[in-house]
Design a protein around this motif. Structure first.
Motif, PDB file in Angstrom:
ATOM      1  N   GLY A 141     -13.432  -4.408  -4.808  1.00  0.00           N
ATOM      2  CA  GLY A 141     -14.774  -4.432  -5.403  1.00  0.00           C
ATOM      3  C   GLY A 141     -15.686  -3.363  -4.836  1.00  0.00           C
ATOM      4  N   VAL A 142     -15.607  -3.138  -3.532  1.00  0.00           N
ATOM      5  CA  VAL A 142     -16.439  -2.101  -2.904  1.00  0.00           C
ATOM      6  C   VAL A 142     -16.029  -0.717  -3.412  1.00  0.00           C
ATOM      7  CG1 VAL A 142     -16.934  -0.968  -0.695  1.00  0.00           C
ATOM      8  CG2 VAL A 142     -17.040  -3.445  -0.880  1.00  0.00           C
ATOM      9  N   VAL A 143     -14.731  -0.461  -3.497  1.00  0.00           N
ATOM     10  CA  VAL A 143     -14.265   0.830  -4.017  1.00  0.00           C
ATOM     11  C   VAL A 143     -14.725   1.017  -5.466  1.00  0.00           C
ATOM     12  CG1 VAL A 143     -12.195   2.136  -4.671  1.00  0.00           C
ATOM     13  CG2 VAL A 143     -12.333   1.057  -2.440  1.00  0.00           C
ATOM     14  N   GLY A 144     -14.635  -0.035  -6.265  1.00  0.00           N
ATOM     15  CA  GLY A 144     -15.094   0.045  -7.654  1.00  0.00           C
ATOM     16  C   GLY A 144     -16.589   0.295  -7.756  1.00  0.00           C
ATOM     17  N   ALA A 145     -17.376  -0.363  -6.911  1.00  0.00           N
ATOM     18  CA  ALA A 145     -18.822  -0.154  -6.925  1.00  0.00           C
ATOM     19  C   ALA A 145     -19.178   1.266  -6.493  1.00  0.00           C
ATOM     20  CB  ALA A 145     -19.500  -1.171  -6.006  1.00  0.00           C
ATOM     21  N   LEU A 146     -18.481   1.782  -5.483  1.00  0.00           N
ATOM     22  CA  LEU A 146     -18.735   3.158  -5.049  1.00  0.00           C
ATOM     23  C   LEU A 146     -18.379   4.166  -6.138  1.00  0.00           C
ATOM     24  CD1 LEU A 146     -17.492   3.033  -1.353  1.00  0.00           C
ATOM     25  CD2 LEU A 146     -19.845   3.239  -2.158  1.00  0.00           C
ATOM     26  N   CYS A 147     -17.260   3.951  -6.813  1.00  0.00           N
ATOM     27  CA  CYS A 147     -16.885   4.843  -7.919  1.00  0.00           C
ATOM     28  C   CYS A 147     -17.906   4.771  -9.057  1.00  0.00           C
ATOM     29  CB  CYS A 147     -15.498   4.484  -8.450  1.00  0.00           C
ATOM     30  SG  CYS A 147     -14.163   4.881  -7.329  1.00  0.00           S
ATOM     31  N   GLY A 148     -18.335   3.571  -9.392  1.00  0.00           N
ATOM     32  CA  GLY A 148     -19.329   3.417 -10.453  1.00  0.00           C
ATOM     33  C   GLY A 148     -20.650   4.062 -10.110  1.00  0.00           C
ATOM     34  N   SER A 149     -21.107   3.900  -8.875  1.00  0.00           N
ATOM     35  CA  SER A 149     -22.383   4.511  -8.493  1.00  0.00           C
ATOM     36  C   SER A 149     -22.261   6.027  -8.424  1.00  0.00           C
ATOM     37  CB  SER A 149     -22.875   3.951  -7.165  1.00  0.00           C
ATOM     38  OG  SER A 149     -21.990   4.291  -6.133  1.00  0.00           O
ATOM     39  N   TYR A 150     -21.109   6.546  -8.015  1.00  0.00           N
ATOM     40  CA  TYR A 150     -20.904   7.994  -7.991  1.00  0.00           C
ATOM     41  C   TYR A 150     -20.980   8.565  -9.402  1.00  0.00           C
ATOM     42  CZ  TYR A 150     -18.630  12.507  -7.802  1.00  0.00           C
ATOM     43  OH  TYR A 150     -18.338  13.837  -7.962  1.00  0.00           O
ATOM     44  N   LEU A 194       0.858  -1.185   0.000  1.00  0.00           N
ATOM     45  CA  LEU A 194       0.000   0.000   0.000  1.00  0.00           C
ATOM     46  C   LEU A 194       0.896   1.238   0.000  1.00  0.00           C
ATOM     47  CD1 LEU A 194      -2.595  -1.115   2.690  1.00  0.00           C
ATOM     48  CD2 LEU A 194      -2.933  -1.022   0.231  1.00  0.00           C
ATOM     49  N   LEU A 195       1.245   1.713  -1.182  1.00  0.00           N
ATOM     50  CA  LEU A 195       2.179   2.821  -1.397  1.00  0.00           C
ATOM     51  C   LEU A 195       3.553   2.490  -0.810  1.00  0.00           C
ATOM     52  CD1 LEU A 195      -0.142   5.901  -0.815  1.00  0.00           C
ATOM     53  CD2 LEU A 195       0.536   4.889  -2.974  1.00  0.00           C
ATOM     54  N   VAL A 196       3.751   2.577   0.486  1.00  0.00           N
ATOM     55  CA  VAL A 196       5.059   2.295   1.069  1.00  0.00           C
ATOM     56  C   VAL A 196       5.053   1.009   1.897  1.00  0.00           C
ATOM     57  CG1 VAL A 196       6.858   3.158   2.611  1.00  0.00           C
ATOM     58  CG2 VAL A 196       5.722   4.715   1.027  1.00  0.00           C
ATOM     59  N   PRO A 197       4.109   0.851   2.868  1.00  0.00           N
ATOM     60  CA  PRO A 197       4.194  -0.350   3.725  1.00  0.00           C
ATOM     61  C   PRO A 197       3.715  -1.607   2.994  1.00  0.00           C
ATOM     62  CG  PRO A 197       2.272   0.918   4.312  1.00  0.00           C
ATOM     63  CD  PRO A 197       3.019   1.726   3.279  1.00  0.00           C
ATOM     64  N   VAL A 198       4.233  -2.734   3.440  1.00  0.00           N
ATOM     65  CA  VAL A 198       3.781  -4.026   2.943  1.00  0.00           C
ATOM     66  C   VAL A 198       2.875  -4.620   4.009  1.00  0.00           C
ATOM     67  CG1 VAL A 198       4.477  -6.338   2.247  1.00  0.00           C
ATOM     68  CG2 VAL A 198       5.843  -4.370   1.566  1.00  0.00           C
ATOM     69  N   VAL A 199       1.660  -4.980   3.604  1.00  0.00           N
ATOM     70  CA  VAL A 199       0.662  -5.497   4.532  1.00  0.00           C
ATOM     71  C   VAL A 199       0.377  -6.942   4.166  1.00  0.00           C
ATOM     72  CG1 VAL A 199      -1.698  -5.205   5.363  1.00  0.00           C
ATOM     73  CG2 VAL A 199      -0.360  -3.210   4.735  1.00  0.00           C
ATOM     74  N   THR A 200       0.321  -7.818   5.167  1.00  0.00           N
ATOM     75  CA  THR A 200      -0.086  -9.204   4.942  1.00  0.00           C
ATOM     76  C   THR A 200      -1.538  -9.337   5.375  1.00  0.00           C
ATOM     77  OG1 THR A 200       2.147  -9.976   5.363  1.00  0.00           O
ATOM     78  CG2 THR A 200       0.387 -11.606   5.491  1.00  0.00           C
ATOM     79  N   MET A 201      -2.372  -9.761   4.448  1.00  0.00           N
ATOM     80  CA  MET A 201      -3.798  -9.903   4.732  1.00  0.00           C
ATOM     81  C   MET A 201      -4.386 -10.987   3.855  1.00  0.00           C
ATOM     82  SD  MET A 201      -5.169  -6.431   2.802  1.00  0.00           S
ATOM     83  CE  MET A 201      -6.759  -6.506   3.497  1.00  0.00           C
ATOM     84  N   PRO A 202      -5.575 -11.479   4.193  1.00  0.00           N
ATOM     85  CA  PRO A 202      -6.219 -12.470   3.333  1.00  0.00           C
ATOM     86  C   PRO A 202      -6.554 -11.861   1.969  1.00  0.00           C
ATOM     87  CG  PRO A 202      -7.310 -12.342   5.474  1.00  0.00           C
ATOM     88  CD  PRO A 202      -6.331 -11.228   5.406  1.00  0.00           C
ATOM     89  N   LEU A 203      -6.356 -12.635   0.941  1.00  0.00           N
ATOM     90  CA  LEU A 203      -6.620 -12.148  -0.412  1.00  0.00           C
ATOM     91  C   LEU A 203      -8.084 -11.784  -0.593  1.00  0.00           C
ATOM     92  CD1 LEU A 203      -5.538 -11.561  -3.219  1.00  0.00           C
ATOM     93  CD2 LEU A 203      -5.856 -13.969  -3.788  1.00  0.00           C
ATOM     94  N   TRP A 204      -9.003 -12.524   0.064  1.00  0.00           N
ATOM     95  CA  TRP A 204     -10.426 -12.220  -0.096  1.00  0.00           C
ATOM     96  C   TRP A 204     -10.749 -10.824   0.421  1.00  0.00           C
ATOM     97  CZ3 TRP A 204     -13.435 -10.831   3.965  1.00  0.00           C
ATOM     98  CH2 TRP A 204     -13.029 -11.197   5.241  1.00  0.00           C
ATOM     99  N   ALA A 205     -10.077 -10.376   1.471  1.00  0.00           N
ATOM    100  CA  ALA A 205     -10.342  -9.041   2.018  1.00  0.00           C
ATOM    101  C   ALA A 205      -9.873  -7.960   1.042  1.00  0.00           C
ATOM    102  CB  ALA A 205      -9.657  -8.879   3.366  1.00  0.00           C
ATOM    103  N   ALA A 206      -8.730  -8.179   0.419  1.00  0.00           N
ATOM    104  CA  ALA A 206      -8.227  -7.214  -0.556  1.00  0.00           C
ATOM    105  C   ALA A 206      -9.137  -7.156  -1.785  1.00  0.00           C
ATOM    106  CB  ALA A 206      -6.804  -7.581  -0.962  1.00  0.00           C
TER     107      ALA A 206
END
Length: 84
Positions: free
Chosen positions: A66-75, A49-61
């Motif tokens: 998808g949520v960010v894309g849906a919000l942009c599309g609805s806007y 994420l820009l500078v830091p490296v984050v370890t997280m489940p792939l499903w969360a990413a």
């Protein structure tokens, strides 16, 4: 009930419902497929994420993307219909 009364009752009931168009069905199918894809990918992954490296489940990413894309599309859809 007279025919006049029953006809007005039917039209008022049908006004609240929106028909299932082929476009809406396609969007629903794609949304379900996207959710299946997201929740099938459960392994941990490293994401930068820009500078830091984050370890997280792939499903969360994937879900967050998808949520960010849906919000942009609805806007953009809202701003397009608002200008008309």
């Amino acid at each position: 009930m007279s025919p006049k009364t029953s006809k007005s009752a039917r039209t008022s009931e049908s006004r609240g419902r929106t028909p299932m168009t082929p476009g809406r069905i396609a969007v629903l199918v794609l949304a379900v497929l996207a959710l299946v894809f997201i929740f099938e990918n459960t392994q941990e992954t490293e994401i930068r994420l820009l500078v830091p490296v984050v370890t997280m489940p792939l499903w969360a990413a994937l879900l967050a993307t998808g949520v960010v894309g849906a919000l942009c599309g609805s806007y953009f859809a809202y701003s397009r219909t608002r200008r008309r």
